[in-house]
Design an enzyme around this catalytic site. Structure first.
Site, short mmCIF file in Angstrom:
data_model
loop_
_atom_site.label_atom_id
_atom_site.label_comp_id
_atom_site.label_asym_id
_atom_site.label_seq_id
_atom_site.Cartn_x
_atom_site.Cartn_y
_atom_site.Cartn_z
N PRO A 182 0.78 -1.22 0.00
CA PRO A 182 0.00 0.00 0.00
C PRO A 182 0.81 1.27 0.00
CG PRO A 182 -0.82 -1.55 1.62
CD PRO A 182 0.52 -2.03 1.18
N GLU A 183 1.13 1.75 -1.15
CA GLU A 183 1.59 3.11 -1.34
C GLU A 183 0.36 3.92 -1.69
OE1 GLU A 183 4.45 5.28 -2.31
OE2 GLU A 183 5.36 4.24 -0.64
N ARG A 190 -0.32 -9.83 6.86
CA ARG A 190 0.36 -9.44 8.08
C ARG A 190 -0.58 -8.97 9.18
NH1 ARG A 190 5.81 -6.03 7.51
NH2 ARG A 190 5.91 -5.84 9.74
#
Length: 257
Positions: free
Chosen positions: A2-3, A100
């Site tokens: 996620p940028e 994660r």
DNA sequence: ATTCGTGTTTCAAA
DNA sequence: GTTTGAAACACGAA
């Protein structure tokens, strides 16, 4: 991965998949995903907004607020790591996977939304509107910290992450170790311009091929993750350093204008 | 078998 | 204010 560009891509995808598809039901497979508030009953998603890297699935009276954090992503395919499912009455389900497990979901009533965002203390957005040098100077020009670390300050400028910081500074030919307060207006101006260039570029590239670590595709970045490779501008070796515990990639030869 | 490192962001502590 | 390190968590690589 996620940028900001990925979050924007996710926003567009969610809008296509969920808006106008009837009432949407959100089912948790991992209850830990819900960090605050409540799920709320199924109802139509009116729009999907983005503030920095935070996504807001707007519903009448009650919204779902999602942060992808490190590994969160939305897709149309079920699989390992799926923590939640969004099921539109008139459409196919959407899956939220997050290996994660650092992603966050918040159920927030419309009347509480302003306070919810105010508590995050997010600074203004550097994109898609290009900001002039004076704006950058006002936001970050007072900081003594290295400019690369300054760019990550979400309370000053919201939405730039670790990858973006390296990429933007390389493009702007500004050394990542320079104290933010030492930058002249020309440097800030280049940063403003290259922020737009970086994000527009990434958005265009990743509409085609998404994510390089997760998907195993090509590294779409100019310097990030390219230690030892030749600088695209001058050919010198890209160096990896660590600044406040996070990787920085830069060209030691041509990046200090 | 451990330890390390990983794109996010905030928080505590020095 | 600044700066660092840890924390949330899981997993693959060394």
């Amino acid at each position: 991965m996620p940028e900001l560009a990925e979050v924007e891509i996710a926003r567009r995808a969610l809008a296509t998949w969920l808006v106008g598809q009837g009432a949407v039901r959100l089912t948790l497979r991992d209850p830990r995903l819900l960090k605050s508030g409540e799920l709320g009953p199924p109802s139509p998603v009116a729009s999907v907004r983005r503030r920095a890297k935070i996504l807001v699935l707007e519903r009448p009276g009650h919204s779902w607020i999602v942060h992808l954090r490190m590994t969160g992503r939305f897709s149309r395919h079920d699989g390992p790591g799926v923590r939640a499912v969004l099921s539109p009455q008139d459409g196919e389900p959407v899956y939220f996977a997050d290996t994660r497990c650092l992603g966050e979901l918040h159920g927030v009533h419309t009347r509480d939304q302003p306070a919810w965002f105010a508590a995050r203390k997010l600074g203004p957005e550097p994109w898609p509107e290009q900001r002039p040098a004076s704006w950058w100077q006002d936001q970050l020009g007072g900081l003594r910290t290295p400019v690369k670390v300054a760019l990550l300050r979400q309370d000053r400028v919201a939405g730039l992450g670790n990858i973006a910081a390296s990429e933007i500074l390389w493009r702007a030919q500004v050394s990542p170790t320079r104290p933010a307060r030492e930058l002249d207006p020309q440097a800030w101006s280049r940063i403003g311009r290259e922020t737009i260039a970086h994000l527009d570029h990434l958005l265009a590239v990743e509409d085609v091929e998404i994510a390089y670590v997760t998907q195993g595709g090509e590294n779409p970045f100019l310097v990030y993750g390219r230690a030892g490779e030749p600088c695209p501008r001058c050919g010198a070796g890209i160096a990896r350093t660590v600044q406040s515990g996070r990787s920085t990639f830069a060209c030691p030869a041509c990046q200090d204008r």
